[in-house]
Design a protein around this motif. Sequence first.
Motif, short mmCIF file in Angstrom:
data_model
loop_
_atom_site.label_atom_id
_atom_site.label_comp_id
_atom_site.label_asym_id
_atom_site.label_seq_id
_atom_site.Cartn_x
_atom_site.Cartn_y
_atom_site.Cartn_z
N GLU A 33 -37.28 19.05 15.90
CA GLU A 33 -36.96 19.39 14.27
C GLU A 33 -35.46 19.37 14.38
O GLU A 33 -35.13 20.80 14.44
CB GLU A 33 -37.54 19.97 13.12
CG GLU A 33 -36.78 20.04 11.79
CD GLU A 33 -38.79 20.61 11.41
OE1 GLU A 33 -37.72 21.38 10.17
OE2 GLU A 33 -39.57 21.37 11.68
N ARG A 34 -34.41 19.53 13.15
CA ARG A 34 -33.22 19.79 13.67
C ARG A 34 -33.04 20.91 12.77
O ARG A 34 -33.78 21.05 11.49
CB ARG A 34 -32.40 18.88 13.51
CG ARG A 34 -30.37 19.32 13.40
CD ARG A 34 -30.00 17.92 12.99
NE ARG A 34 -27.99 18.58 12.75
CZ ARG A 34 -26.63 17.47 12.99
NH1 ARG A 34 -27.52 16.86 13.11
NH2 ARG A 34 -25.95 17.95 12.77
N ARG A 43 -32.51 22.16 17.37
CA ARG A 43 -33.72 21.72 17.24
C ARG A 43 -34.36 22.38 17.97
O ARG A 43 -34.42 23.37 19.44
CB ARG A 43 -33.41 19.78 18.12
CG ARG A 43 -32.78 18.68 17.55
CD ARG A 43 -33.16 17.65 18.05
NE ARG A 43 -31.76 16.96 17.67
CZ ARG A 43 -32.13 15.93 16.40
NH1 ARG A 43 -33.53 15.77 15.72
NH2 ARG A 43 -31.31 15.35 15.92
#
Length: 324
Positions: free
Chosen positions: A289-290, A285
């Motif tokens: 956000e991955r 991450r």
Amino acid sequence: MPMWRIFAAASLVIAAGSIAPASAQGFAPACQNLVKELCGRVSVGRCFQDESLWASVNPQCSGDIQTMIEMEREAGEQQTEDRNTRSRGNERPTRRQQAAEIQRGLSYGGILRAGPGMDYAKLGSLQPDDDINILEDTGIWFDEYKWFKVDSPIGVGYHWGGIFCTEGRAPEGVLSSCAEDISGGGPQPAPTAGPDESADAAEYVRTTFYTDEMLTEGLSPDNEGFFTNPAVDVIHANNGPGGSCIDVNPFVDAQDYDITEIKRTLKLNASRAANGQMLVEADFRNFGERKSIVWTLVGSSGFWQVSDIEGPETGSRLGAIRCP
């Protein structure tokens, strides 16, 4: 919009963790993340056949998930209708294609894609010994093997023939038969890397590239020695007299990074592909956000070089970028 495009978008939302397709379809990011956590590699329709999962869904996400399931169903019906139309018309499948439609096989792991090529979007990752059904021989070659359309545990997509085997005689463009070879020489083993070699490749990516210094330098001329073709040619062009043409750091698929969060969440999985390359999948991450980045390495323990880097979006493979 053709239904197969909708299906591809939905698959990206579920399997690849892409934010853009979710926004395009109107899915809430929180609902998308919930589906990813609950279903992992399994398509949303198959996943929610388990009725108990609905107890984990808040009311705000129920509508989005129902829509995803309906989109998958309609896309499947459209694909069936298209195949039936072709079989009734002039574009009848060849005998090879007819055999491929019912031939079963086993994946050796690797990426399932939205189309027959490395530049198509990643739909998800197959695991070694995942059952697949070969639906279509695309006739498209890559590094001595073909791309095949397959049905898999994570849905329908395209799988490279160099990383799966088939029951019975392997068709042209597939690595091997899963059973004994024609000469009776015994079972065909899946291409694997020893545990020490896999661990070494993963640790190489971790300690070499996911450091504050390397992420700051990015694709600088000083880093070219870590790479080989096709990536090194792109790096040369990016550092040419005309200025850089790559506006994101491919190590993190972003312009900026949070090294603390990346190191805390970084997970690496390495496996040897049939063509001898080592694939290292990096999941982490960055600013919440991955990200999922696939590093392609050549060489062996102690002598790795990076030949390519691929982000989660279509066209985000470093080796495919063409600088002016």
